[in-house]
Design an enzyme around this catalytic site. Sequence first.
Site, PDB file in Angstrom:
ATOM      1  N   GLU A  23      98.104  42.412  80.854  1.00 57.45           N
ATOM      2  CA  GLU A  23      98.805  41.136  80.920  1.00 57.45           C
ATOM      3  C   GLU A  23      99.863  41.244  81.992  1.00 57.45           C
ATOM      4  O   GLU A  23     100.799  42.039  81.871  1.00 57.45           O
ATOM      5  CB  GLU A  23      99.436  40.724  79.594  1.00 57.45           C
TER       6      GLU A  23
ATOM      7  N   CYS B 137     107.248  36.880  80.863  1.00 58.80           N
ATOM      8  CA  CYS B 137     106.179  36.405  81.743  1.00 58.80           C
ATOM      9  C   CYS B 137     105.776  34.981  81.435  1.00 58.80           C
ATOM     10  O   CYS B 137     105.301  34.262  82.321  1.00 58.80           O
ATOM     11  CB  CYS B 137     104.977  37.342  81.652  1.00 58.80           C
TER      12      CYS B 137
END
Length: 490
Positions: free
Chosen positions: A255, A289
């Site tokens: 990720e 993020c």
Amino acid sequence: MPNDLSNPRYAATHSIAGQPCDAGDEALSVNPATGEIVGRFPAGGRAEAEAAIAAARGAFDTTLWAQSPRQRQMVLLRWADAMERDTEALAELLTRTNGKPLAQARGEIGGAVSEIRYYAGLTRHNPGHALEVAPGEISVMLREPAGVASLIIPWNAPAVLLIRSLAPALAVGCTTITKPAPQTALFTARCMAPLIADPDVPAGVVSLLFETGHEIAELMTTHEDVDVVSFTGSNLVGQRIMSAAAPTMKKLSLELGGKSCCLVMEDADVAAIAPKLAGAALIISGQQCTAARRVLVHESRFDEMKAALSAALASAKIGNGLEAGVTMGPLIDAGSRDKVWTEIEATFDAADEVVLRGAVGEGPEGSAFMSPSLVAHSDDNAGFVQEEIFGPLLVMEPFGSEAEAVAKANNTVYGLSASVWTRQSDTAWRLARALRNGTVWINDHNKLFAEAETGGYRRSGLGRLHGYDALLDFCELKHVYQDVGVIGAA
């Protein structure tokens, strides 16, 4: 706390095959809100990584861990219970090492405990399927643990981002080596201590290593005996891991970065939405993020949103996360703060309009405070619109139609998350389907939980974590065939 390194309260060691190891130079953990030393840990290297990998390989190949789902379930449940009992101490240590407000730290611990229990349930439900492809010809598909899993965990949400890799890896029967970021090493050590101490965890199933450089991480991504690498972090580091893992063809769960867009439609309630967007932008001081980074607003509401969003960002109470009422803590360390501030200052020079000019915050020596910034810009190809700036900077952009909003939002190399803000459900779903993102929230942002998979399109990564599909990142699919015949057949 005072800089007393004789105080063992916040000291940690490596754990290799269940045994403590203090090899390596002493490294210090610093509170980013105060500059004070929180504690110490050893910075290991190649020798510790090789020992942990050998232990994990041996445990996978020689113990019954991979074949014992009920045992694995009980291990995970006991770990969740132990973390829950330790919530207050864990939350305080998380705030001291990461800087986030204590209430957010408590929430993260609660989410992590919930996620361990979620995967404990799935431990006993990782089924394959069987079919008869022709008379008497049986095909069985089995999902098996992939083997040894290397887990490289970042500092921004070190509880949840640890558990969403480690829990599914253990649930399916992998053996593991975990390497946390040095900034939150002490927290990870305390978080994993009950798991490491559990007598039903065979030696080698769980190892924990610390470093301040990259030698351990490099070996964890290149070693022949490692089968899976799970990493959360920047796109650049993710690319390097892909390259390093290519010769041994490891399974990858990555990720990576994001540049999350929030689409505010013409019918939206600007006054109600602005504080929510500010909260989505300032989560972990903008160091997440999925944090809101771009706010695309219909041109008819643009000026109204500028005023409301600027006021909402400016109202953030910045300070030590252990103090009451603080809503935004420091960045993770002074070096990161200075790097982000350089990027934000360059944005001020390039943007069409600086709506809210943040600043490097005052604080004790070694602290890392910064106040939020908001700019407005019309060109979605600008560097600061395209690049992930990991801090409290928000960019507003106007649009005139749904098609223009989608084109602007999709004009990015990332595809991790986005949100749509409107009172019309058909509009919301039409936009959500058109956005190329792994997650799209409707009238909300940053809603992450154990049951729903998280991951990105394009350069935002590979695979999915959270949810049932996270198990697949740590599994191999095996086909077993046999022609058994049919009773009574000629």
